[in-house]
Design a protein around this motif. Structure first.
Motif, mmCIF file in Angstrom:
data_model
loop_
_atom_site.group_PDB
_atom_site.id
_atom_site.type_symbol
_atom_site.label_atom_id
_atom_site.label_comp_id
_atom_site.label_asym_id
_atom_site.label_seq_id
_atom_site.Cartn_x
_atom_site.Cartn_y
_atom_site.Cartn_z
ATOM 1 N N ARG A 304 0.822 -1.211 0.000
ATOM 2 C CA ARG A 304 0.000 0.000 0.000
ATOM 3 C C ARG A 304 0.855 1.260 0.000
ATOM 4 N NH1 ARG A 304 -2.417 2.850 4.189
ATOM 5 N NH2 ARG A 304 -4.370 3.911 3.682
ATOM 6 N N ARG A 330 4.023 3.585 -12.113
ATOM 7 C CA ARG A 330 2.678 3.908 -11.618
ATOM 8 C C ARG A 330 2.503 3.398 -10.186
ATOM 9 N NH1 ARG A 330 -2.370 2.409 -15.364
ATOM 10 N NH2 ARG A 330 -1.251 3.946 -16.652
ATOM 11 N N THR A 331 2.998 2.194 -9.913
ATOM 12 C CA THR A 331 2.927 1.639 -8.551
ATOM 13 C C THR A 331 3.714 2.495 -7.580
ATOM 14 O OG1 THR A 331 2.673 -0.618 -9.384
ATOM 15 C CG2 THR A 331 3.468 -0.377 -7.115
ATOM 16 N N ARG A 333 4.480 5.689 -7.800
ATOM 17 C CA ARG A 333 3.832 6.974 -7.558
ATOM 18 C C ARG A 333 2.586 6.815 -6.675
ATOM 19 N NH1 ARG A 333 1.924 8.630 -12.139
ATOM 20 N NH2 ARG A 333 2.931 7.269 -13.676
ATOM 21 N N ARG A 334 1.847 5.714 -6.866
ATOM 22 C CA ARG A 334 0.678 5.467 -6.014
ATOM 23 C C ARG A 334 1.098 5.265 -4.562
ATOM 24 N NH1 ARG A 334 -0.931 0.867 -4.015
ATOM 25 N NH2 ARG A 334 0.197 -0.427 -5.534
ATOM 26 N N ARG A 337 2.182 8.599 -2.923
ATOM 27 C CA ARG A 337 1.039 9.428 -2.495
ATOM 28 C C ARG A 337 0.420 8.879 -1.215
ATOM 29 N NH1 ARG A 337 -0.050 9.358 -8.109
ATOM 30 N NH2 ARG A 337 -1.575 7.682 -7.802
ATOM 31 N N GLN A 338 0.280 7.555 -1.164
ATOM 32 C CA GLN A 338 -0.330 6.936 0.011
ATOM 33 C C GLN A 338 0.553 7.124 1.251
ATOM 34 O OE1 GLN A 338 -3.518 5.369 -0.008
ATOM 35 N NE2 GLN A 338 -3.104 5.843 2.149
#
Length: 366
Positions: A304, A330-331, A333-334, A337-338
Motif C-alpha cells: 500500500r 505507476r505503482t 507513484r501510487r 502518495r499513500q
C-alpha cells in the motif's frame, strides 16, 4: 499542566546533528507547549547557553560526564520546584531517585527502545525497579509495548503506546524526478551492522542486473565502529554498485536528502522499536522497502505505501521489491502518495502529542 521532560545525558536538546530520542523530545514538547507549560532539562554543551527558550519551551542545561553525574545535577535543578508531571526519556535508572524526591508528583517513563532495559546498561532487576516506580510507561510502538510487557509482566498494565511522528511541513515531497537519470535509493541511519547496509548493497547489485537500469544508492549516516564505513565503501566498489556516502547529515538538513531519492530502504537486521526514518521518508513522498520486524510493520503497510520484507536477511528479497519499484512507475507513484497521506493522518507530531497529553491528563485526574 506543567510538564518537566528529563532528556538523556548523551545528546543535547536540540540535537546538533541527530539523535531520534532528542528529536522526538523537542518535537513533542513543541506541540505540548501549545496547551501546557513545558520545561526540558538536558545536558550542557559549549554551543548552547545554560538556559534558552524555544517556542515557549524553557530548556535548562546541566553538566554531564556520566549518568550519575548528570542525574545529580538534574535532581539539584528539580529540588524546590513544582511540576504537575515529570517525563523521563529512556532512562529507567532515573525514575526511582526522582520519584523519591518528587514524592506525589506522577512520573512517566518514555521508552524509545529496549536498549536501556537490559545489559550492559541495566540488569533486569534494576530495569524492573525503574519500571515499577513509574506511574505510567510510554512505548513508541505496539511492538515495544508487547516486548516490555513480556519482559516485565508486573508493569505491563501501565504501559501505553504513543507512536512517534514527523514534521510534515519540513519533510514534504520534492520536485518530480528528471527522466533519464538513475533510480535513486536512500539509506539513512547509523552505519552499523544491525542496520543491514551490506544486505542493501548486495540487493542493489542483484536488482541492477535484473532490470538493466542504473540504480544509485545514497547513504546518509556515520559509524561509531572504526573502519566500518570504509568496509562498506569497499563492498560497494567490489560489487560495482554506484553508492555515495554522505556521512553524517545534520537533522536540520536531512529533509533535503530525502527529496533527492525515489525510494527509501530500511534493511534493519534486528528489532526496531519504531524507526523514525521510515515516517520521515514517507512524509517526503517516498515508498519504503523495509524489514518486517518490530514497530516497522505498524508504519509500512505492505503493498500500500511500501513493501515489507519478511525474509530480510536475504538480499534477493529486497532486490525483488527494488526491481518492482524501478519497473512499475505507476505503482511507485501510487505508494508515494499513500505514504504521504498516511503520515498526515497518523504520524504527525500533533497526533503524537495529542495522544500523550490525553494519557497524562487521565493520570492526573485519578
Amino acid at each position: 499542566m506543567h510538564i518537566l521532560i528529563v532528556a538523556p545525558e548523551q545528546i543535547p536538546v536540540p540535537p546538533l546533528l541527530g539523535g531520534s530520542v532528542e528529536i522526538s523530545i523537542l518535537a513533542i514538547a513543541r506541540q505540548l507547549a501549545r496547551s501546557h507549560r513545558v520545561t526540558i532539562v538536558s545536558r550542557a554543551h559549549a554551543r548552547y547557553p545554560r538556559h534558552s527558550v524555544i517556542d515557549g519551551i524553557h530548556i535548562y542545561r546541566v553538566p554531564t560526564g556520566s549518568p550519575a553525574v548528570y542525574l545529580s545535577h538534574v535532581m539539584n535543578f528539580v529540588r524546590g520546584r513544582r511540576f504537575d508531571l515529570v517525563q523521563i526519556d529512556n532512562r529507567p535508572r532515573f525514575v526511582m531517585p526522582l520519584k523519591r524526591l518528587l514524592k506525589k508528583t506522577p512520573v512517566s517513563l518514555f521508552l524509545h527502545s529496549l536498549t536501556f532495559v537490559g545489559p550492559p546498561y541495566a540488569s533486569k532487576a534494576a530495569a524492573a525497579q525503574g519500571l515499577s516506580c513509574a506511574d505510567v510507561i510510554i512505548a513508541n510502538s505496539s511492538s515495544l509495548q508487547q516486548q516490555l510487557g513480556a519482559r516485565f509482566p508486573a508493569s505491563a498494565g501501565k504501559i501505553r503506546k504513543v507512536w512517534l511522528g514527523v514534521d510534515t511541513k519540513r519533510f514534504a515531497p520534492g520536485p518530480a524526478a528528471r527522466k533519464g537519470r538513475a533510480f535513486r535509493l536512500l539509506f539513512a541511519g547509523r552505519v552499523i551492522p544491525r542496520k543491514g547496509l551490506p544486505v542493501l548493497l548486495k540487493a542493489v547489485k542483484l536488482a541492477q542486473a535484473e532490470c538493466g537500469q542504473p540504480i544509485h544508492t545514497l547513504v546518509a549516516g556515520s559509524s561509531t565502529r572504526a573502519g566500518y564505513v570504509g568496509r562498506m565503501r569497499s563492498l560497494a566498489r567490489k560489487l560495482r554498485v554506484s553508492a555515495r556516502f554522505l556521512g553524517t547529515v545534520p537533522h536540520s538538513r536531512i529533509h533535503r536528502v530525502y527529496r533527492q531519492a525515489d525510494a527509501f530502504v530500511c534493511p534493519s537486521q534486528k528489532h526496531e522499536a519504531f524507526g523514525l526514518v521510515n515516517v520521515e521518508a514517507m512524509s517526503s513522498g517516498l515508498p519504503v522497502i523495509a524489514s518486517r520486524n518490530g514497530g516497522i510493520k505498524e508504519i509500512v503497510d505492505n503493498g500500500r505505501n511500501g513493501y515489507l520484507i519478511r525474509d530480510y536477511r536475504r538480499p534477493r528479497a529486497f532486490a525483488k521489491a527494488i526491481v518492482r519499484l524501478v519497473r512499475e512507475d505507476r505503482t511507485r507513484r501510487r505508494m508515494a502518495r499513500q505514504a504521504r497521506q498516511d503520515c498526515l493522518r497518523r504520524f504527525s507530531w500533533k497526533v503524537s502529542a495529542k495522544r500523550l497529553s490525553g494519557i497524562y491528563a487521565a493520570k492526573l485526574r485519578r
